[in-house]
Design a protein around this motif. Sequence first.
Motif: not given
Length: 428
Positions: A92, A191, A193, A158-159, A161, A36-37, A208, A210-211
């Motif tokens: 992605s 979004l 990276r 890091r991903d 927002h 998912t990432t 925020a 995400d990952w």
Amino acid sequence: MVIIAGAGPTGLALACGLRQYGVDVRVVDAADRPATTSRALGVQPRGAEVLYRLGALGDLPDKAIRLDALRLNGVQRLDLRPMAGAGALIASQTWVEARLRDRLSALGVEVEWGTPISEVPVSDDDWLVGCDGAHSAVRKMAGISFDGEAVMENFLLRDVHARWDLDRSSVHIYINDGGLTAIFPLPGDDLWRVMSPDGRWAPGEIDAVDWESTFRIHKRLASTYRRGNVFLAGDAAHIHSPLGGQGMNTGLGDAENLAWKLALVVQGRASEKLLDTYEAERRPIAAAVLGSTTPATRISMGSGRVQRLLRDLVVFPALSLPPVQRLIIGFASQLGVKYSGPLAVGKHGGERMPAFARTGKWVLAGPSTCLEVARDRLGDVVHHERAGDTLLVRPDGHMAWRGPSERFSAWLNEVLGVPETPRLTTRS
């Protein structure tokens, strides 16, 4: 049967390519479910062409973000607009994988999740391809060494927002207090990276995360791409710095190159000696990527005072020079790849032929007298009547052979050899 370990972009692309030729495949992955990432996000023109030929992402240029520039501390340094083909795209890896899985499903194959390759029976008649990443179980089972070294420790991804006032068609690089942070726009509202080797600096407030993930950058190259009926492709065969977005694209190139060659052998149209050209053609490409991205990463990240001076006073200012821009764009696109060897003969042999880059099939340009021979040995062939030299273009769009038509049959027999076994039945 071709058994593929690993359902990342390389393994899925290989499976799709083989199924398009009617070859039976089985795709297994030790993970319980799709990722998912993703770390990979760059699709260069070469990778976009491969995906188009697989029938997986023809609309990729419309769905991805096309990068127009690289900006250093807010100032444009590198103009990416002249890049040929689809251009430098941001998409992605998880999205690319999902589309490839859809294509593979349409071709009649589903990924077998939660299935380590160690639990899969492999007979002497099967082919096994390790597309299972840097820690490849297939590579270890085959006893193939993976020599190299660490390039950088503790690299942070890091991903996030964030509502930053940044151009979303550019890569942004910031240098401050001796450190470097790279920021890429990602598809989706606000979004981004963020990549940094030594901290969590950002050009503004983050709404925020995400990952995020911390990893080490290595450069490693498998000592061989083949051992008997076992092959390696993608990260199982080579890993390197993410600088320049070459990883996923190099793996896709591996997959396509191996797919049509292995299909000819499985179908009994060629002898196994044809498979030796896979490593001969693809390993130098990976070696070149390792050889360029490693020093570029060390200089860009400025791990020492001398490297920072070289970066700030020489390398980054040089990015604005047209000859340097052409060199970087040409290398990053991978459209200038030229092969040598028995499948790259005659004038323009081994070069990419732009006119046939999206065909995805063998193309014969010559007299119809050569067509029957070509179809007998190669299968599906697109034909164009042509006077003069006969041309044969490979499914990957590169010139395979150019020469007099009376020599065509002899060359095909020479390069394909005499199959050791009768033709095997494959599923359409």
